[in-house]
Design an enzyme around this catalytic site. Structure first.
Site, short mmCIF file in Angstrom:
data_model
loop_
_atom_site.label_atom_id
_atom_site.label_comp_id
_atom_site.label_asym_id
_atom_site.label_seq_id
_atom_site.Cartn_x
_atom_site.Cartn_y
_atom_site.Cartn_z
N ASP A 1 39.87 36.38 41.13
CA ASP A 1 40.34 36.11 42.35
C ASP A 1 40.25 36.79 43.37
OD1 ASP A 1 42.20 37.84 40.91
OD2 ASP A 1 43.55 37.35 42.43
N ASP B 1 38.54 38.48 35.08
CA ASP B 1 39.51 39.37 35.98
C ASP B 1 40.99 39.23 35.06
OD1 ASP B 1 40.71 41.20 37.76
OD2 ASP B 1 41.49 39.41 38.87
N ASP C 1 44.48 40.40 36.62
CA ASP C 1 45.74 40.03 37.49
C ASP C 1 45.29 39.18 38.36
OD1 ASP C 1 47.81 42.71 37.05
OD2 ASP C 1 45.58 43.28 36.74
#
Length: 229
Positions: free
Chosen positions: A175, A13, A15
């Site tokens: 996240d 991922d 961001d």
């Protein structure tokens, strides 16, 4: 108990996992909100909204500001956000701790890398290039193509196909809850990285592996590689 093997590929991922982009996103969002007479949102608030793509970010920001937009007005605001954010992709954005170390380890261990993000692909590529990670992360699957966005599994499956790897070869590293849900739907190992981005969720229950940050993930992969040898 799940027994982890060293990954042959990582789907990363962007961001909140590789980069802290909230400052630039918040600045761009402030311009768009001001156009509609709304006050800017604080960076911590914006961080909690990130993870589901630009359109959802804009829609949620106006709801948070007490001014729900729909239809054409929402579409114009989304277009304005893409324009404003495109002007400042890397002005205040920074790599998160451990990002360079993780990429270096993957180079050394010949672990293939892909970026799977809900951010538009061209923006993700520009950010990776700015930080010199584009040569290591050649495969980028963005949220603006024909595929559904995470938490759908299709972006992960497309990235695996581009890397030439199967489900048992790769880990999804992210996240947010969309990352975890996408990994579970794609039936691949998921590593949840603690961050201040996105909605709260029970990472210990949802993910196969939970780490405090990328430095901890580096240590996990190093350990697994030694054990495998």
């Amino acid at each position: 108990m799940t027994i982890l093997r060293p990954p042959r590929g990582l789907l990363l991922d962007l961001d909140g996992t590789l980069i802290d982009s909230a400052p630039d996103l918040a600045d761009a969002l402030a311009v768009v909100l001001a156009d509609q007479g709304c006050a800017p949102l604080e960076e911590p608030t914006v961080r909690r909204m990130v993870g589901n793509g630009v359109a959802r970010l804009v829609e949620t920001a106006f709801v948070q500001s007490g001014k729900r937009l729909t239809g054409e007005r929402l579409e114009r605001a989304i277009s304005a956000m893409e324009c404003e954010y495109g002007k400042r992709l890397t002005k205040r954005t920074a790599l998160l701790a451990g990002a360079r170390e993780l990429v270096a380890l993957c180079r050394a261990e010949r672990i293939a890398l892909a970026c799977v993000t809900n951010k538009p692909r061209a923006m993700a590529q520009a950010i990776l290039a700015h930080f010199g990670l584009d040569s290591a992360i050649e495969v980028v699957v963005g949220g603006d193509g024909d595929l559904p966005r995470k938490p759908a599994p299709e972006p992960l499956i497309a990235a695996m196909s581009a890397l030439g790897l199967g489900r048992t070869d790769v880990w999804m590293v992210g996240d947010g809850l969309p990352d975890v849900k996408a990994a579970r739907a794609a039936e691949i190992t998921c590593c949840a990285v603690a961050s201040e981005y996105g909605e709260d969720f029970d990472a210990e229950r949802e993910a196969m592996l939970v780490v405090s940050g990328l430095p901890a993930l580096v240590r996990v992969i190093e350990h697994l590689s030694v054990v495998a040898d």
